[in-house]
Design a protein around this motif. Structure first.
Motif, PDB file in Angstrom:
ATOM      1  N   VAL A 199      -2.284  -1.177  -0.310  1.00  0.00           N
ATOM      2  CA  VAL A 199      -1.670  -1.151  -1.688  1.00  0.00           C
ATOM      3  C   VAL A 199      -1.348   0.225  -2.083  1.00  0.00           C
ATOM      4  N   MET A 200      -2.131   1.367  -1.596  1.00  0.00           N
ATOM      5  CA  MET A 200      -1.767   2.628  -1.956  1.00  0.00           C
ATOM      6  C   MET A 200      -0.650   3.181  -1.007  1.00  0.00           C
ATOM      7  N   ALA A 258       1.934   1.057  -0.142  1.00  0.00           N
ATOM      8  CA  ALA A 258       3.030   0.436  -0.423  1.00  0.00           C
ATOM      9  C   ALA A 258       3.574   1.040  -1.770  1.00  0.00           C
ATOM     10  N   VAL A 259       2.400   1.742  -2.707  1.00  0.00           N
ATOM     11  CA  VAL A 259       3.012   2.143  -3.640  1.00  0.00           C
ATOM     12  C   VAL A 259       3.680   3.557  -3.506  1.00  0.00           C
ATOM     13  N   TYR A 260       3.156   4.386  -2.493  1.00  0.00           N
ATOM     14  CA  TYR A 260       3.494   5.530  -2.171  1.00  0.00           C
ATOM     15  C   TYR A 260       4.869   5.499  -1.693  1.00  0.00           C
ATOM     16  N   ASN A 261       5.245   4.499  -0.851  1.00  0.00           N
ATOM     17  CA  ASN A 261       6.679   4.209  -0.231  1.00  0.00           C
ATOM     18  C   ASN A 261       7.548   3.869  -1.397  1.00  0.00           C
ATOM     19  N   ARG A 262       7.182   3.073  -2.362  1.00  0.00           N
ATOM     20  CA  ARG A 262       7.819   2.901  -3.470  1.00  0.00           C
ATOM     21  C   ARG A 262       8.245   3.922  -4.499  1.00  0.00           C
ATOM     22  N   VAL A 263       7.326   4.634  -4.708  1.00  0.00           N
ATOM     23  CA  VAL A 263       7.748   5.743  -5.543  1.00  0.00           C
ATOM     24  C   VAL A 263       8.595   6.749  -4.987  1.00  0.00           C
TER      25      VAL A 263
END
Length: 91
Positions: free
Chosen positions: A53-54, A56-61
């Motif tokens: 999750v960490m 994935a969120v980093y890549n999304r941001v």
């Protein structure tokens, strides 16, 4: 190269290994009712999930930064091609 996902991967791997050790220690010392065993099992499930999750969120941001970098490189390449064509036309 982005170092954050690699750091998260290393930390996640170390925590999974620690969870495995806790699981085995808890299983051998007190069986399935031992708190160490339960903590180890919870860690085996939660740690990889939270790591994923960490990242994935980093890549999304930071996805926009990647797109902007690609656009800037493409624009610079096109400009250098135009400059070389103008130089060839001037000769």
């Amino acid at each position: 190269m982005k170092k954050y996902p690699i750091v998260v991967l290393c930390i996640t791997l170390l925590l999974v290994i620690a969870s495995l050790v806790l699981t085995f220690v808890g299983a051998f010392t007190g069986g399935t009712e031992d708190p160490l065993f339960k903590t180890g099992i919870a860690g085996l499930i939660a740690v990889p999930t939270l790591g994923w999750v960490m990242v994935a969120v980093y890549n999304r941001v930071h996805m926009e930064e990647t797109v902007v970098d690609k656009m800037v490189k493409k624009q610079a390449a096109e400009k250098s091609e135009e400059d070389s064509e103008q130089e060839n036309a001037a000769e």
